[in-house]
Design an enzyme around this catalytic site. Structure first.
Site, PDB file in Angstrom:
ATOM      1  N   ASP A 221       0.760  -1.106  -0.444  1.00 43.29           N
ATOM      2  CA  ASP A 221       0.397  -0.024  -0.011  1.00 43.29           C
ATOM      3  C   ASP A 221       0.741   1.284   0.469  1.00 43.29           C
ATOM      4  O   ASP A 221       2.160   1.203   0.448  1.00 43.29           O
ATOM      5  CB  ASP A 221      -0.888   0.397   1.071  1.00 43.29           C
ATOM      6  CG  ASP A 221      -1.969  -0.835   1.013  1.00 43.29           C
ATOM      7  OD1 ASP A 221      -2.526  -1.865   0.016  1.00 43.29           O
ATOM      8  OD2 ASP A 221      -2.271  -1.667   2.860  1.00 43.29           O
TER       9      ASP A 221
ATOM     10  N   ASP B 174      -7.436  -1.750  -4.674  1.00 40.21           N
ATOM     11  CA  ASP B 174      -7.825  -1.204  -3.590  1.00 40.21           C
ATOM     12  C   ASP B 174      -9.186  -0.229  -4.420  1.00 40.21           C
ATOM     13  O   ASP B 174     -10.051  -0.047  -4.012  1.00 40.21           O
ATOM     14  CB  ASP B 174      -7.409  -0.721  -2.118  1.00 40.21           C
ATOM     15  CG  ASP B 174      -6.991  -1.754  -1.772  1.00 40.21           C
ATOM     16  OD1 ASP B 174      -6.997  -2.997  -1.723  1.00 40.21           O
ATOM     17  OD2 ASP B 174      -6.288  -1.217  -1.098  1.00 40.21           O
TER      18      ASP B 174
END
Length: 205
Positions: free
Chosen positions: A129, A145
């Protein structure tokens, strides 16, 4: 103006596969760039506080939930991918559904690839991330995401408007179903009238 004909199964499957590959490639490429260029766990402002790059390795789900059961997320992602693939092969004939499911599948495969291939290893790899938008949410996320969340919303909207996987709308199905008994009643009424007319003619003879 007539409605566009539904997609062939092969065409729907092709759209889903192509979009999934594109999203998967974009997700993995941006993660590669993040790993190569961003310092670990150090904020890099891009547009002030609007967009910040912050590289982390996430063993859990959103907000780092479930860090101790990473394998559960691997199974869940794999299950979603299998369901989408099955729908693509057997049910989907709608263009909108094909686009939504293709983009969703790409996002799912992006994070599933991390779970399977990245450290510390299969099936507990950590997801990369690096995107942070503190004005919108405190979570740090990635390209996969974005597509997962947006396409889940898209799927919910398709369900709400009554668009079926085959491209038909629930309202039209309901209208058609409501029209069938009416037609039967009309036929029955016509049959009764014909019987009465025949009986009247016989009585006159």
């Amino acid at each position: 103006m007539t409605d566009r004909p539904p997609l062939r199964k092969a065409a729907a499957g092709t759209i889903i596969a192509l979009l999934a590959v594109l999203v998967l490639a974009a997700d993995q490429f941006t993660k590669y760039l993040a790993l190569e260029n961003l310092p670990y766990e150090q904020p890099v402002p891009v547009i002030g506080d609007f967009l910040i790059f912050y590289l982390v390795r996430n063993p859990g789900a959103a907000f780092s939930l479930g860090e101790e059961v990473t394998w559960v997320f691997t199974i869940a992602l794999a299950a979603v991918a299998v369901v989408i693939a099955w729908l693509a092969a057997t049910r989907v004939r709608s263009r909108l559904w094909a686009v939504a499911l293709g983009l969703l599948l790409g996002g799912v495969l992006g994070n599933l690839t991390d779970r399977v291939l990245r450290e510390p290893g299969f099936p507990v790899g950590h997801v990369i991330d690096f995107i942070n938008t503190p004005w919108m949410m405190p979570a740090i996320y990635n390209v996969a995401d974005i597509f997962i969340v947006s396409m889940m919303i898209g799927v919910a909207l398709l369900v709400l408007v009554g668009l079926g996987l085959d491209g038909t709308r629930e309202s039209r199905k309901a209208d058609a179903a409501a029209g069938e008994p009416a037609a039967s009643d009309e036929a029955a009424a016509s049959g009764d009238d014909g019987t009465d007319a025949a009986a009247s003619g016989a009585a006159k003879d």
